[in-house]
Design a protein around this motif. Structure first.
Motif, mmCIF file in Angstrom:
data_model
loop_
_atom_site.group_PDB
_atom_site.id
_atom_site.type_symbol
_atom_site.label_atom_id
_atom_site.label_comp_id
_atom_site.label_asym_id
_atom_site.label_seq_id
_atom_site.Cartn_x
_atom_site.Cartn_y
_atom_site.Cartn_z
ATOM 1 N N HIS A 26 0.862 -1.184 0.000
ATOM 2 C CA HIS A 26 0.000 0.000 0.000
ATOM 3 C C HIS A 26 0.899 1.234 0.000
ATOM 4 O O HIS A 26 1.724 1.415 0.888
ATOM 5 C CB HIS A 26 -0.903 0.000 1.225
ATOM 6 C CG HIS A 26 -1.660 -1.283 1.413
ATOM 7 N ND1 HIS A 26 -2.793 -1.593 0.684
ATOM 8 C CD2 HIS A 26 -1.432 -2.346 2.235
ATOM 9 C CE1 HIS A 26 -3.244 -2.784 1.051
ATOM 10 N NE2 HIS A 26 -2.428 -3.262 1.989
ATOM 11 N N ASP B 187 -2.712 6.090 -1.254
ATOM 12 C CA ASP B 187 -3.771 5.179 -1.666
ATOM 13 C C ASP B 187 -4.999 5.398 -0.792
ATOM 14 O O ASP B 187 -4.878 5.753 0.396
ATOM 15 C CB ASP B 187 -3.316 3.720 -1.523
ATOM 16 C CG ASP B 187 -2.315 3.301 -2.590
ATOM 17 O OD1 ASP B 187 -2.086 4.110 -3.517
ATOM 18 O OD2 ASP B 187 -1.766 2.190 -2.487
ATOM 19 N N TYR C 132 -4.890 3.581 2.557
ATOM 20 C CA TYR C 132 -3.589 3.565 3.240
ATOM 21 C C TYR C 132 -3.729 3.871 4.731
ATOM 22 O O TYR C 132 -3.239 3.128 5.592
ATOM 23 C CB TYR C 132 -2.651 4.575 2.577
ATOM 24 C CG TYR C 132 -1.309 4.732 3.268
ATOM 25 C CD1 TYR C 132 -0.221 3.939 2.909
ATOM 26 C CD2 TYR C 132 -1.129 5.681 4.284
ATOM 27 C CE1 TYR C 132 1.003 4.080 3.538
ATOM 28 C CE2 TYR C 132 0.094 5.825 4.912
ATOM 29 C CZ TYR C 132 1.148 5.023 4.544
ATOM 30 O OH TYR C 132 2.355 5.171 5.176
#
Length: 452
Positions: free
Chosen positions: A41, A45, A48
């Protein structure tokens, strides 16, 4: 720290594709209970922050300190394990003299199992401390000593591919150090394969067996043919030397009337999973054959400077699409550090491109053409390139790959990396690591998520 079943918060670098560096800036790497990468990740993102908070709440988050950078573990494609005691010795004689005068007498000592265990223990510990998480090992002709190397790699946690050396040619191998016959060489190879695959501590296949003809000069045709058959039957990797020096390359041309590559191919030893050490004198046809067979080359730049009488055309091989990884060639090369060998690969590529004769005008000094690589290519062949050469899921941070990794502590007081906030960032940090890092900078090493 064992990272299996945990999530690592880190910054670092990897190079899944030659010539490109993927900068991992504050990523989360999820590692499953078997030591493989489950997911990555990236900062920014959508999920995240949620994932980070959840892992932190459960105590599953491990965070690297500032100034530390995560790299894939190094993949060393060419190590002569028994030669470790002579690392840095006997580099002033040609290959054929080096073997007969220095190397064969040393390797013969591994009939002594106590000696073998002592040396192999030191070697594996030192390679892990240098960040080598996967090593492709030549052992000796001795069954028990080679089994000891298997045991030690499993005990220490290193990922390894190990071959009992086959060498039965009485014209090139001394009486005191060779397989008694072709049958003995083949039976010893099969016995080691069975030992590795049946080892009670090797359920994860952390150690793999390798069919290992030392090189064509040391083997009779019967042994080469038999080893090719074993490789087909067992589906094992193959390792050998190929067109290493003027002497060795010329020997095969005289004996077989063809190049090493052509001869190995006719014996069935050139296949996916074959690693050819050195390969300095490949013809254009040889390169095409190696590519077609999906075999690979172990580039050994430091060793080649002492024994090859030539420079391997690394850039040409990469641009042709060959699988190429990096090898230290302990002890033909005087350093066990993959970082030093990466620097060597860059250095010799520049000399191959520029030429080396100061008596020739600069504009006509080079007769080879484009050959120079940079730190990106060197980093790639030391990691992902080596993994691809072995057809193993190592050398990069990609879901499904093994979490084999090292941490470079750029702030270590005994280290040799110096970063400056106002000028070092992104790829520039990796470039400094490749050119200046040393063993004290390697703060942690994991193989399959386990701290080793």
């Amino acid at each position: 720290m064992d990272l299996r079943g945990k999530t690592l918060s880190a910054s670092g670098f990897h190079s899944p594709v030659r010539g490109k560096i993927d900068i991992l800036d504050d990523v989360l790497i999820e590692i499953d209970v078997a030591g493989a990468i489950k997911a990555i990740h990236r900062y920014g993102d959508p999920n995240y922050r949620t994932i980070r908070d959840a892992r932190e709440a459960t105590g599953e988050l491990v965070t690297l300190p500032n100034g530390s950078y995560l790299l894939p573990g190094f993949v060393d494609l060419h190590v002569h394990a028994p030669q470790y005691p002579q690392l840095g010795d006997a580099l002033d004689v040609p290959l054929e003299a080096w073997l007969q005068k220095h190397t064969f007498p040393l390797e013969a000592r591994y009939e002594d199992l106590v000696f073998a265990r002592h040396v192999y223990g030191l070697l594996v510990d030192d390679l892990l401390a240098n960040g080598t998480t996967t090593a492709l090992y030549f052992a000796t002709i001795h069954q028990q000593a080679t089994r000891a190397l298997v045991d030690i790699c499993l005990e220490r946690g290193q990922r390894a591919l190990i071959g009992k050396v086959a060498m039965d040619n009485p014209q090139e191998c001394p009486d005191y150090y060779r397989d008694a016959s072709s049958d003995a060489a083949l039976e010893g190879t099969r016995a080691l394969i069975d030992y590795v695959r049946g080892h009670p501590d090797n359920g994860e296949s952390r150690v793999l067996p390798v069919v290992t003809p030392r090189f064509i000069p040391s083997c009779t045709d019967a042994t080469l043919e038999g080893l090719g058959a074993i490789a087909r039957e067992c589906g094992c990797h193959v390792q050998t030397h190929c067109s290493e020096s003027d002497w060795e390359h010329g020997y095969v041309l005289t004996r077989h009337g063809m190049t090493d590559t052509e001869s190995l191919d006719r014996f069935g030893l050139l296949r996916r999973g074959t690693v050819l050490a050195h390969a300095n004198f490949l013809t254009a046809g040889d390169m095409e054959t190696i590519k077609a067979r999906e075999a690979a080359v172990a580039h050994c730049p430091l060793s080649n400077a002492y024994f090859a009488n030539a420079v391997f055309p690394l850039r040409a091989a990469l641009e042709k699409g060959l699988h190429v990884g990096l090898g230290t060639d302990i002890s033909g090369g005087p350093s066990a550090s993959m970082l030093e060998n990466a620097r060597g690969a860059i250095l010799v590529s520049r000399m191959l491109q520029s030429g080396v004769d100061p008596n020739v005008p600069a504009e006509s000094r080079s007769t080879f053409g484009p050959a120079q690589i940079d730190f990106r290519d060197a980093f790639h062949i030391a990691t992902a390139g080596g993994g691809a050469a072995l057809d193993l899921p190592v050398g990069q941070f990609t879901p499904g790959y093994q979490f084999d990794a090292i941490v470079i502590d750029t702030a270590h007081e005994k280290g040799t990396v110096r970063l400056f906030e106002d000028r070092d960032a992104g790829e520039g940090i990796l470039q400094k690591i490749i050119y200046t890092a040393s063993r004290p900078n390697i703060a942690a090493t994991w193989v399959g998520g386990r701290s080793v």
